[in-house]
Design a protein around this motif. Sequence first.
Motif, PDB file in Angstrom:
ATOM      1  N   ASN A   1      13.673  -3.519   5.017  1.00 41.80           N
ATOM      2  CA  ASN A   1      13.308  -4.720   5.004  1.00 41.80           C
ATOM      3  C   ASN A   1      12.298  -4.831   3.580  1.00 41.80           C
ATOM      4  O   ASN A   1      12.834  -4.469   2.618  1.00 41.80           O
ATOM      5  CB  ASN A   1      12.712  -5.417   5.881  1.00 41.80           C
ATOM      6  CG  ASN A   1      13.807  -5.667   6.983  1.00 41.80           C
ATOM      7  OD1 ASN A   1      15.011  -5.289   6.885  1.00 41.80           O
ATOM      8  ND2 ASN A   1      13.331  -6.276   8.247  1.00 41.80           N
ATOM      9  N   ALA A   2      11.076  -5.350   3.801  1.00 43.52           N
ATOM     10  CA  ALA A   2      10.215  -5.409   2.775  1.00 43.52           C
ATOM     11  C   ALA A   2       9.661  -3.987   2.379  1.00 43.52           C
ATOM     12  O   ALA A   2       9.534  -3.250   3.296  1.00 43.52           O
ATOM     13  CB  ALA A   2       9.133  -6.455   3.104  1.00 43.52           C
ATOM     14  N   ARG A  39      13.069  -3.173  -6.858  1.00 40.88           N
ATOM     15  CA  ARG A  39      13.258  -2.123  -6.113  1.00 40.88           C
ATOM     16  C   ARG A  39      15.014  -2.020  -6.636  1.00 40.88           C
ATOM     17  O   ARG A  39      15.817  -2.966  -7.173  1.00 40.88           O
ATOM     18  CB  ARG A  39      13.438  -2.725  -4.507  1.00 40.88           C
ATOM     19  CG  ARG A  39      14.098  -3.985  -4.225  1.00 40.88           C
ATOM     20  CD  ARG A  39      13.738  -4.361  -2.856  1.00 40.88           C
ATOM     21  NE  ARG A  39      14.472  -3.565  -1.798  1.00 40.88           N
ATOM     22  CZ  ARG A  39      13.915  -3.868  -0.475  1.00 40.88           C
ATOM     23  NH1 ARG A  39      12.975  -4.618  -0.309  1.00 40.88           N
ATOM     24  NH2 ARG A  39      14.642  -3.101   0.622  1.00 40.88           N
ATOM     25  N   ASP A  40      15.605  -0.845  -6.049  1.00 32.94           N
ATOM     26  CA  ASP A  40      17.021  -0.508  -6.287  1.00 32.94           C
ATOM     27  C   ASP A  40      17.275  -0.134  -4.935  1.00 32.94           C
ATOM     28  O   ASP A  40      16.990   0.892  -4.370  1.00 32.94           O
ATOM     29  CB  ASP A  40      16.889   0.772  -7.189  1.00 32.94           C
ATOM     30  CG  ASP A  40      18.475   1.345  -7.453  1.00 32.94           C
ATOM     31  OD1 ASP A  40      19.314   0.922  -6.396  1.00 32.94           O
ATOM     32  OD2 ASP A  40      18.826   1.980  -8.489  1.00 32.94           O
ATOM     33  N   ASN A  41      18.200  -1.066  -4.192  1.00 34.08           N
ATOM     34  CA  ASN A  41      18.453  -0.670  -2.748  1.00 34.08           C
ATOM     35  C   ASN A  41      19.511   0.510  -2.599  1.00 34.08           C
ATOM     36  O   ASN A  41      19.468   0.790  -1.399  1.00 34.08           O
ATOM     37  CB  ASN A  41      19.237  -2.360  -2.479  1.00 34.08           C
ATOM     38  CG  ASN A  41      18.016  -3.248  -2.253  1.00 34.08           C
ATOM     39  OD1 ASN A  41      16.899  -3.064  -1.974  1.00 34.08           O
ATOM     40  ND2 ASN A  41      18.341  -4.437  -2.336  1.00 34.08           N
ATOM     41  N   ALA A  42      20.334   0.463  -3.676  1.00 30.51           N
ATOM     42  CA  ALA A  42      21.413   1.474  -3.583  1.00 30.51           C
ATOM     43  C   ALA A  42      20.591   2.979  -3.587  1.00 30.51           C
ATOM     44  O   ALA A  42      21.005   3.956  -2.870  1.00 30.51           O
ATOM     45  CB  ALA A  42      22.357   1.625  -4.776  1.00 30.51           C
ATOM     46  N   LYS A  43      19.299   3.087  -4.080  1.00 33.19           N
ATOM     47  CA  LYS A  43      18.646   4.308  -4.011  1.00 33.19           C
ATOM     48  C   LYS A  43      17.305   4.360  -3.046  1.00 33.19           C
ATOM     49  O   LYS A  43      16.494   5.080  -3.046  1.00 33.19           O
ATOM     50  CB  LYS A  43      18.066   4.512  -5.595  1.00 33.19           C
ATOM     51  CG  LYS A  43      19.201   4.860  -6.577  1.00 33.19           C
ATOM     52  CD  LYS A  43      18.645   5.131  -7.825  1.00 33.19           C
ATOM     53  CE  LYS A  43      19.553   5.383  -8.867  1.00 33.19           C
ATOM     54  NZ  LYS A  43      19.011   5.497 -10.304  1.00 33.19           N
ATOM     55  N   ASN A  44      17.080   3.142  -2.315  1.00 31.70           N
ATOM     56  CA  ASN A  44      16.294   3.164  -1.461  1.00 31.70           C
ATOM     57  C   ASN A  44      14.785   3.400  -2.206  1.00 31.70           C
ATOM     58  O   ASN A  44      13.841   3.877  -1.492  1.00 31.70           O
ATOM     59  CB  ASN A  44      16.306   4.043  -0.246  1.00 31.70           C
ATOM     60  CG  ASN A  44      17.472   3.627   0.746  1.00 31.70           C
ATOM     61  OD1 ASN A  44      17.756   2.407   0.772  1.00 31.70           O
ATOM     62  ND2 ASN A  44      18.186   4.700   1.315  1.00 31.70           N
ATOM     63  N   ILE A  93      11.317  -0.065   7.812  1.00 32.47           N
ATOM     64  CA  ILE A  93      12.641   0.499   7.998  1.00 32.47           C
ATOM     65  C   ILE A  93      13.035   0.601   9.323  1.00 32.47           C
ATOM     66  O   ILE A  93      12.249   0.831  10.032  1.00 32.47           O
ATOM     67  CB  ILE A  93      12.491   1.873   7.270  1.00 32.47           C
ATOM     68  CG1 ILE A  93      12.012   2.080   5.808  1.00 32.47           C
ATOM     69  CG2 ILE A  93      13.530   2.813   7.586  1.00 32.47           C
ATOM     70  CD1 ILE A  93      11.816   3.302   5.115  1.00 32.47           C
ATOM     71  N   ARG A  94      14.333   0.292   9.348  1.00 30.88           N
ATOM     72  CA  ARG A  94      14.896   0.603  10.682  1.00 30.88           C
ATOM     73  C   ARG A  94      15.872   1.913  10.609  1.00 30.88           C
ATOM     74  O   ARG A  94      16.640   1.870   9.557  1.00 30.88           O
ATOM     75  CB  ARG A  94      15.719  -0.619  11.186  1.00 30.88           C
ATOM     76  CG  ARG A  94      16.535  -0.702  12.345  1.00 30.88           C
ATOM     77  CD  ARG A  94      17.462  -1.851  12.522  1.00 30.88           C
ATOM     78  NE  ARG A  94      18.306  -1.362  13.886  1.00 30.88           N
ATOM     79  CZ  ARG A  94      19.335  -2.203  14.287  1.00 30.88           C
ATOM     80  NH1 ARG A  94      19.615  -3.352  13.473  1.00 30.88           N
ATOM     81  NH2 ARG A  94      20.301  -1.901  15.020  1.00 30.88           N
ATOM     82  N   ILE A 102      12.201  -2.117  14.067  1.00 28.33           N
ATOM     83  CA  ILE A 102      11.782  -1.800  12.334  1.00 28.33           C
ATOM     84  C   ILE A 102      10.329  -1.221  12.557  1.00 28.33           C
ATOM     85  O   ILE A 102       9.516  -1.658  13.110  1.00 28.33           O
ATOM     86  CB  ILE A 102      11.659  -3.188  11.676  1.00 28.33           C
ATOM     87  CG1 ILE A 102      13.149  -3.698  11.592  1.00 28.33           C
ATOM     88  CG2 ILE A 102      10.952  -2.764  10.390  1.00 28.33           C
ATOM     89  CD1 ILE A 102      13.328  -4.979  10.949  1.00 28.33           C
ATOM     90  N   ARG A 103      10.214  -0.269  12.085  1.00 24.81           N
ATOM     91  CA  ARG A 103       8.995   0.616  11.888  1.00 24.81           C
ATOM     92  C   ARG A 103       8.253   0.590  10.478  1.00 24.81           C
ATOM     93  O   ARG A 103       9.092   0.464   9.525  1.00 24.81           O
ATOM     94  CB  ARG A 103       8.826   1.923  12.365  1.00 24.81           C
ATOM     95  CG  ARG A 103       7.614   2.892  12.322  1.00 24.81           C
ATOM     96  CD  ARG A 103       7.916   4.115  12.781  1.00 24.81           C
ATOM     97  NE  ARG A 103       6.854   4.895  12.532  1.00 24.81           N
ATOM     98  CZ  ARG A 103       6.942   6.137  12.748  1.00 24.81           C
ATOM     99  NH1 ARG A 103       7.998   6.992  13.366  1.00 24.81           N
ATOM    100  NH2 ARG A 103       5.690   6.787  12.588  1.00 24.81           N
TER     101      ARG A 103
END
Length: 121
Positions: A32-33, A71-76, A99-100, A107-108
Amino acid sequence: QVQLVESGGGLVQAGGSLRLSCAASGSIFSINAMGWYRQAPGNQRDLVARITSDGNTNYRDSVKGRFTISRDNAKNTVYLQMNSLKPEDTAVYYCNAQIRSSGISYIRNYWGQGTQVAVSS
């Protein structure tokens, strides 16, 4: 296990720039964020910038116009581009991510180990 690994801190003169990176790895289902916090000696840990999974951002007032989070979501991975640095930006910068993990229903909150940013006058 999930971990956040930061890089990019260092020593820079006032007016200079640094780019921080934070990569999340491990058994990740979704993020998430993501955000950056900082903590100077004797101070509490404060939010610097935050970005949601769909790209919405918010910044603390003192860094608006100088710092950019992305952020690059593909690279986390989340980045913090810091320009026009000031001595008062000196702190340990921590990456944070919600993160889940795979196989987990909740989510933690995760933290990186911190990276030192020092700005000399």
